[in-house]
Design an enzyme around this catalytic site. Structure first.
Site, mmCIF file in Angstrom:
data_model
loop_
_atom_site.group_PDB
_atom_site.id
_atom_site.type_symbol
_atom_site.label_atom_id
_atom_site.label_comp_id
_atom_site.label_asym_id
_atom_site.label_seq_id
_atom_site.Cartn_x
_atom_site.Cartn_y
_atom_site.Cartn_z
ATOM 1 N N ASN A 12 7.298 -4.685 14.171
ATOM 2 C CA ASN A 12 7.661 -4.565 15.570
ATOM 3 C C ASN A 12 7.370 -3.144 16.027
ATOM 4 O O ASN A 12 7.957 -2.213 15.502
ATOM 5 C CB ASN A 12 9.153 -4.883 15.749
ATOM 6 C CG ASN A 12 9.526 -4.999 17.208
ATOM 7 O OD1 ASN A 12 8.647 -5.001 18.070
ATOM 8 N ND2 ASN A 12 10.810 -5.069 17.496
ATOM 9 N N ASN A 36 17.549 5.955 11.974
ATOM 10 C CA ASN A 36 18.236 4.662 11.822
ATOM 11 C C ASN A 36 18.624 4.412 10.371
ATOM 12 O O ASN A 36 18.254 3.422 9.752
ATOM 13 C CB ASN A 36 17.401 3.508 12.384
ATOM 14 C CG ASN A 36 16.080 3.320 11.676
ATOM 15 O OD1 ASN A 36 15.545 4.266 11.096
ATOM 16 N ND2 ASN A 36 15.547 2.114 11.716
ATOM 17 N N ASP A 51 14.887 5.094 17.586
ATOM 18 C CA ASP A 51 13.861 4.162 17.085
ATOM 19 C C ASP A 51 14.428 3.062 16.200
ATOM 20 O O ASP A 51 15.343 3.275 15.407
ATOM 21 C CB ASP A 51 12.795 4.899 16.298
ATOM 22 C CG ASP A 51 11.682 3.954 15.871
ATOM 23 O OD1 ASP A 51 10.898 3.567 16.729
ATOM 24 O OD2 ASP A 51 11.641 3.572 14.677
ATOM 25 N N HIS A 99 10.475 5.903 8.067
ATOM 26 C CA HIS A 99 11.859 5.485 7.797
ATOM 27 C C HIS A 99 12.102 5.676 6.303
ATOM 28 O O HIS A 99 11.376 5.124 5.483
ATOM 29 C CB HIS A 99 12.048 4.015 8.179
ATOM 30 C CG HIS A 99 11.814 3.754 9.639
ATOM 31 N ND1 HIS A 99 12.793 3.866 10.579
ATOM 32 C CD2 HIS A 99 10.681 3.421 10.310
ATOM 33 C CE1 HIS A 99 12.287 3.591 11.787
ATOM 34 N NE2 HIS A 99 11.004 3.315 11.650
ATOM 35 N N LEU A 100 13.129 6.492 5.970
ATOM 36 C CA LEU A 100 13.340 6.805 4.546
ATOM 37 C C LEU A 100 14.575 6.136 3.941
ATOM 38 O O LEU A 100 14.807 6.235 2.755
ATOM 39 C CB LEU A 100 13.390 8.319 4.345
ATOM 40 C CG LEU A 100 12.074 9.049 4.700
ATOM 41 C CD1 LEU A 100 12.179 10.531 4.342
ATOM 42 C CD2 LEU A 100 10.865 8.432 4.010
ATOM 43 N N ARG A 101 15.371 5.451 4.735
ATOM 44 C CA ARG A 101 16.463 4.601 4.224
ATOM 45 C C ARG A 101 17.582 5.355 3.517
ATOM 46 O O ARG A 101 18.437 4.732 2.893
ATOM 47 C CB ARG A 101 15.932 3.512 3.278
ATOM 48 C CG ARG A 101 14.761 2.685 3.798
ATOM 49 C CD ARG A 101 15.095 1.946 5.066
ATOM 50 N NE ARG A 101 13.987 1.062 5.466
ATOM 51 C CZ ARG A 101 13.708 0.773 6.731
ATOM 52 N NH1 ARG A 101 14.428 1.282 7.714
ATOM 53 N NH2 ARG A 101 12.708 -0.025 7.023
ATOM 54 N N ASP A 134 4.710 4.750 10.785
ATOM 55 C CA ASP A 134 5.864 3.849 10.928
ATOM 56 C C ASP A 134 6.218 3.230 9.571
ATOM 57 O O ASP A 134 6.536 2.043 9.466
ATOM 58 C CB ASP A 134 5.618 2.765 11.980
ATOM 59 C CG ASP A 134 6.903 2.036 12.384
ATOM 60 O OD1 ASP A 134 7.996 2.494 11.991
ATOM 61 O OD2 ASP A 134 6.810 1.018 13.072
ATOM 62 N N HIS A 140 11.142 3.806 21.172
ATOM 63 C CA HIS A 140 10.564 2.517 20.749
ATOM 64 C C HIS A 140 10.551 1.667 22.027
ATOM 65 O O HIS A 140 11.605 1.230 22.485
ATOM 66 C CB HIS A 140 11.460 1.922 19.670
ATOM 67 C CG HIS A 140 11.161 0.508 19.291
ATOM 68 N ND1 HIS A 140 10.903 0.128 17.999
ATOM 69 C CD2 HIS A 140 11.089 -0.626 20.024
ATOM 70 C CE1 HIS A 140 10.686 -1.177 17.964
ATOM 71 N NE2 HIS A 140 10.802 -1.666 19.184
ATOM 72 N N HIS A 184 4.578 4.191 18.260
ATOM 73 C CA HIS A 184 3.747 3.040 17.834
ATOM 74 C C HIS A 184 3.258 2.116 18.962
ATOM 75 O O HIS A 184 3.673 0.980 19.066
ATOM 76 C CB HIS A 184 4.481 2.217 16.764
ATOM 77 C CG HIS A 184 5.946 1.974 17.013
ATOM 78 N ND1 HIS A 184 6.432 1.465 18.187
ATOM 79 C CD2 HIS A 184 7.024 2.188 16.220
ATOM 80 C CE1 HIS A 184 7.743 1.363 18.112
ATOM 81 N NE2 HIS A 184 8.125 1.807 16.921
#
Lengths: 428, 327
Positions: free
Chosen positions: A282, A98, A156, A66-68, A309, A183, A236
Site C-alpha cells: 500500500n 509506526n 506513515d 520500517h524497522l519494527r 518503503d 502517506h 511512495h
C-alpha cells in the site's frame, strides 16, 4: 569511526552533488572525505583499495524504511535493518515511527538514535510521529523530537485524515525546519481495498484501491503546503495523476517533495496474479501507464528520490489468502539493483541520474549529512559494481524478513563496499 | 482424448479453462442426470474416496448439492463448517490444509470468503480441490450448471445473447458465468447500477448496460438475475431495496417489451420483490429449479473427472458394477 585512512584508487567517481563523473581516487581520513582527484597518494598506514572498474559514489540514502523496533523485533530490529541497509549500499536510512509503541516523543526518538549508535551499520535517522499514537488527533512534540534527532515527522502507515491536523503540522514543523511526510490515501475511498482497482482486481475478485484515493490527498497536501508555506513530503507515489499534480505544484513554487519505490517503478498490478501476497503493498502496484509516468517524473525531478518503503513481515503473515496478508515488502537489499537493472541497464536512466535520486537528492530533501563526496563532507561512501550479476535469494538477506517479490530475479549491479563515517560497515 | 480435455488437479475457476474442458464437464454431466431420477440414487464411481466439504461461509444449496453429488457417487464425505473467527483466516487456512492432508483425504470442496482461497489451498495440498465459491472471485460449478441449463433449454450456447443482471461487482457467479459463456461463444452482457459494476469489465469482452430495458432491447435470450446481498444497501451501494426493485427489478412489465420469450435464471437464494418479481421467478420461462437439479449432475461430473474418471466411461460408471474412477 575508523582511525585508519582509506584510499579508494582508480574508480569512476560519481558525485551528483558536484556534477562530477570522472576517474579519480578518493581519500577518506578521520571520518571525512579528505581528497578527491587523480594521483592522490596514500598517507602512512592507509588502507589502499584498488577499485578499478567500480563506481565510487556518496552512500545511498533511504528516506522511508520500517524497522519494527520497538514492538516486532522478530521481523526487524534497528541493528538488522542497519546491516541490511549497509549491504544494499545505504549509508543512511530514515525509520518510520509506526513502531509499537509509536515513536511519538523525545524518549522514543532517543531510543532509536541509541540503537543506531550500537548497530554499526548504516546511520538510522528517526522520523517522529505527527500525532500522538498516530491517532490523527493531537500533535506530537515536534520540537523535542527534532532536538532528540528526528529528521522529519510522519504518521506513515496511516494517512493524516484531518486536513486541519495536516495544516497545523505543516505550520508547526516550519519552526524546526523539518518536513512533514504523508502517506497519501483517502481512507474512505480506499477502505477494504487490497490492490489497485482496475481490470486485474476485477478478474481476481479483489477489492480495489482507486488511484484517486492517492491523488485526492496529494492535491490536498499540495494545497495545504501552499497555504502554510510548509514543506510537505509525499511518500511512495504510485499514480500517474499524482505526478501531474506534483509537477504543477512545483511549477508554482510550492514546497513539495516526493519519493517513489523501486517496485512502483518496475512492477504493475499484474504481479498480483495468482494471488501472490508478495505483490500486496500500500499504495498498490498500478498500471503500465503509471509506471511510465513515475519514471518520467523521477527523471525530470518532479519526483525527487527513490525510497524503498522497506516493510518487513514474518513469513507466515504473508502465507495467507490475499485479503488476509499484510501490506508491504522488504527492499533495502534489492533497491539499488532493481533500479539499476530496470532503469540504467535498460537505458532509461544514466548511472549518475540514479545515484542522484538515491543519494544526493534524498539527503537534501531531509537535510541529512551525506549525499556528497565534497572535501570535508562526512565520509559516507559506497563502492558499486555496476556489472555484478547476482540472483536475489531472500534467505541470504541480512534483514530478518524475506518478503520480497523479487526472489529469484536475476539482477545487475551491487554494492561491494559501504563506508559510514570512514568505517567499513559492509564488504562483499 | 486430447491432453487439454483433462481437468488437471483442481477446479478453482473457469477463467483459465479451455472450451474443450468446459464442454467435457457438461457432456460428462449428461449421463449423471439420470442417476438422480432412479429409485436407488447411487453409483459406485467414487467408492472408497474421502471428500471433505470445507465451508468457511454459510451455504445451504451449494453444500447440499455437493453432498448429494458425492453420496450418489458413493464417496465418504465429511462436512466441516468453519466460520471466520478472531484468528486470522489465512493462518487457519494453512493449518486446516495441513491437518486435512495429514488425515489422507482425496478431495476438498472449499467455500471461503477470501478471493483466491481455493487456489491457495490447491497449491498446498496434494488432494484435488474444488472451488465452491471464493470471495468475489469465482464459483465455477454454479456457472457450469448454468451453462448446462442454458444448453438444455436452447440446445446450444454459441450465439445466444445472455445478460447477467444486478450486483456484478460482488458476484463470483457473474465472473464464472462470464468466462464460461464467452469461452463457449455466447454473446454476453452485464446490466445493473454503475455502483455495482466492477472497473474494466468492458475490457473482458462484454457489453455493459445501465438498465434492464436496454438488455431486453438488445435481444437477450437469457437473463441470469444475480442475488442482491441485502448488506449492499447498508454499505451504501444502493439507496433502498424499494428503488432497486423499481429501477432494476426483473418484472413481467419489463419482459413484455421483448418480442420473444426470455429464459429466466437465478443462482439463488432469491430476494423476491427485489431483484426478481415473483411472477417472473415462477413464470413459464423460469428455469430456476432446473438449475438446482442440474447442479447435482454437474458436480457429479466434476468430482468424477477430477478423481481420474474418463468421460467415455461415465456412462458405464453410472451402471452398477465396477467404477471407472480409480483407473
Amino acid at each position: 569511526m575508523s582511525d585508519a585512512a582509506i584510499l579508494l584508487q582508480g574508480g569512476r567517481v560519481i558525485d551528483p552533488s558536484r556534477d562530477l563523473d570522472e576517474a579519480a581516487d578518493v581519500l577518506i581520513q578521520d571520518g571525512k572525505i579528505a581528497a578527491v582527484g587523480r594521483g592522490v597518494s596514500a598517507p602512512p598506514g592507509a588502507t589502499v583499495r584498488n577499485v578499478t572498474g567500480k563506481v565510487v559514489a556518496p552512500g545511498l540514502v533511504d528516506l522511508h524504511v520500517h524497522l519494527r523496533e520497538p514492538g516486532n523485533e522478530d521481523e526487524e530490529t534497528v541493528a538488522s535493518g542497519a546491516r541490511a541497509a549497509a549491504a544494499g549500499g545505504f549509508t543512511a536510512i530514515c525509520a518510520m515511527p509506526n513502531t509499537d509503541p509509536v515513536t511519538d516523543n523525545q524518549a522514543a526518538v532517543g531510543f532509536i538514535v541509541r540503537q543506531s549508535g550500537r548497530a554499526g551499520g548504516a546511520r538510522v535517522h528517526p522520523i517522529g510521529a505527527i500525532s500522538i499514537g498516530q491517532k490523527g488527533e493531537r500533535l506530537a512534540e515536534f520540537g523535542e523530537m527534532a532536538s532528540a534527532g528526528a529528521v522529519a515527522v510522519s504518521d506513515d502507515g496511516k494517512p493524516v485524515v484531518s486536513s486541519h491536523l495536516m495544516r497545523t503540522a505543516l505550520e508547526y514543523a516550519r519552526t524546526f525546519g523539518i518536513p512533514v511526510a504523508d502517506h497519501c490515501e483517502d481512507p474512505a475511498l480506499a477502505a477494504g481495498g487490497v490492490m489497485h482497482e482496475g481490470l486485474v482486481s476485477t478478474r481476481l475478485g479483489l477489492k480495489g484501491i482507486p488511484s484517486a484515493a492517492e491523488e485526492i490527498m496529494v492535491a490536498r497536501n499540495v494545497l495545504l503546503a501552499e497555504l502554510t508555506s510548509g514543506h510537505v513530503h509525499l511518500c511512495h507515489m504510485s499514480a500517474r495523476g499524482s505526478v501531474a499534480i506534483i509537477r504543477d505544484a512545483k511549477e508554482r513554487g510550492i514546497k513539495v517533495t516526493a519519493e517513489v519505490t523501486p517496485h512502483h517503478l518496475t512492477l504493475t498490478d499484474y504481479a498480483c496474479e495468482e494471488y501472490d501476497t508478495h505483490a500486496k503493498m500500500n499504495p498498490p502496484l498500478r498500471e503500465a501507464a503509471d509506471v511510465a509516468a513515475l519514471r518520467g517524473g523521477l527523471k525530470d525531478g518532479v519526483i525527487d528520490c527513490i525510497a524503498s518503503d522497506h516493510a518487513p513481515h514474518a513469513y507466515d503473515e504473508k502465507e495467507a489468502a490475499f485479503d488476509d496478508a499484510p501490506f508491504g515488502i522488504v527492499g533495502l537489499e534489492t533497491a539499488f539493483a532493481v533500479a539499476h537493472t530496470e532503469l540504467v541497464s535498460a537505458g532509461v536512466f544514466t548511472l549518475p541520474d540514479l545515484i542522484k535520486r538515491m543519494s544526493t537528492a534524498p539527503a537534501r530533501v531531509f537535510h541529512l549529512p551525506g549525499g556528497t563526496l565534497a572535501p570535508n563532507a562526512v565520509a559516507d561512501v559506497v563502492v558499486l559494481d555496476p556489472s555484478a550479476k547476482w540472483t536475489v535469494d531472500p534467505g541470504a538477506f541480512h534483514s530478518k524478513s524475506h518478503n520480497s517479490p523479487f526472489a529469484g530475479r536475476a539482477l545487475t549491479g551491487r554494492a561491494i563496499l559501504t563506508i559510514v563515517a570512514g568505517a567499513i560497515v559492509h564488504e562483499l | 482424448m486430447s491432453a487439454s480435455s483433462t481437468l488437471g488437479k483442481d477446479l478453482t475457476g473457469l477463467e483459465h479453462m479451455t472450451p474443450e474442458q468446459i464442454r467435457l464437464i457438461l457432456d460428462t454431466a449428461e449421463p449423471f442426470k439420470e442417476v438422480s431420477e432412479r429409485p436407488i440414487k447411487k453409483v459406485p464411481a467414487l467408492r472408497g474416496k474421502t471428500i471433505v466439504n470445507l465451508f468457511f461461509e454459510a451455504s445451504t444449496r451449494t453444500r447440499i448439492s455437493f453432498e448429494f453429488a458425492e453420496k450418489r457417487l458413493s464417496a465418504d464425505t465429511v462436512n466441516v463448517a468453519a466460520t471466520g473467527s478472531s484468528v486470522s483466516k489465512g493462518e487457519t487456512l494453512v493449518d486446516t490444509a495441513k491437518n486435512l492432508e495429514a488425515m489422507r483425504i482425496d478431495m476438498v470442496v472449499i467455500r471461503h470468503g477470501s478471493s483466491g482461497a481455493a487456489e491457495f489451498l490447491g497449491k498446498r495440498i496434494a488432494s484435488n480441490v474444488i472451488n465452491a465459491g471464493d470471495g468475489k472471485h469465482e464459483h465455477p460449478t454454479q456457472a457450469l450448471l448454468d451453462l448446462l441449463t442454458i444448453r438444455d433449454k436452447h440446445g446450444k450456447i454459441e450465439g445466444l445473447k445472455v445478460c447477467l443482471v444486478g450486483d456484478v461487482l460482488h458476484s463470483r457467479v457473474a465472473r464464472s458465468n462470464l468466462w464460461g459463456l464467452t469461452k463457449l461463444g455466447a454473446d454476453v452482457a452485464v446490466c445493473g447500477p454503475w455502483t455495482l459494476m466492477p472497473r474494466g469489465i468492458e475490457e473482458l469482452g462484454v457489453t455493459v448496460f445501465g438498465r434492464v430495458e436496454e438488455a431486453i432491447e438488445w435481444g437477450a435470450d437469457v437473463l441470469n438475475v444475480l442475488r442482491l446481498q441485502l448488506e449492499r444497501m447498508e454499505k451504501g451501494f444502493i439507496p433502498s431495496l424499494r428503488e432497486y426493485y423499481r429501477v432494476f427489478g426483473v418484472t413481467p412489465e419489463r419482459l413484455e417489451r421483448s418480442p420473444k420469450p426470455i429464459t429466466i435464471m437465478h443462482p439463488g437464494p432469491m430476494n423476491r420483490g427485489v431483484e426478481i418479481d415473483s411472477r417472473v421467478a415462477d413464470g413459464a420461462h423460469s428455469v430456476i429449479l432446473d438449475q438446482v437439479t442440474n447442479g447435482v449432475a454437474v458436480r457429479m461430473a466434476v468430482l468424477y473427472l477430477l478423481a481420474g474418471g474418463r468421460a467415455e466411461l461415465a456412462d458405464a460408471a453410472k451402471r452398477a458394477g465396477g467404477g471407472g474412477a480409480s483407473e
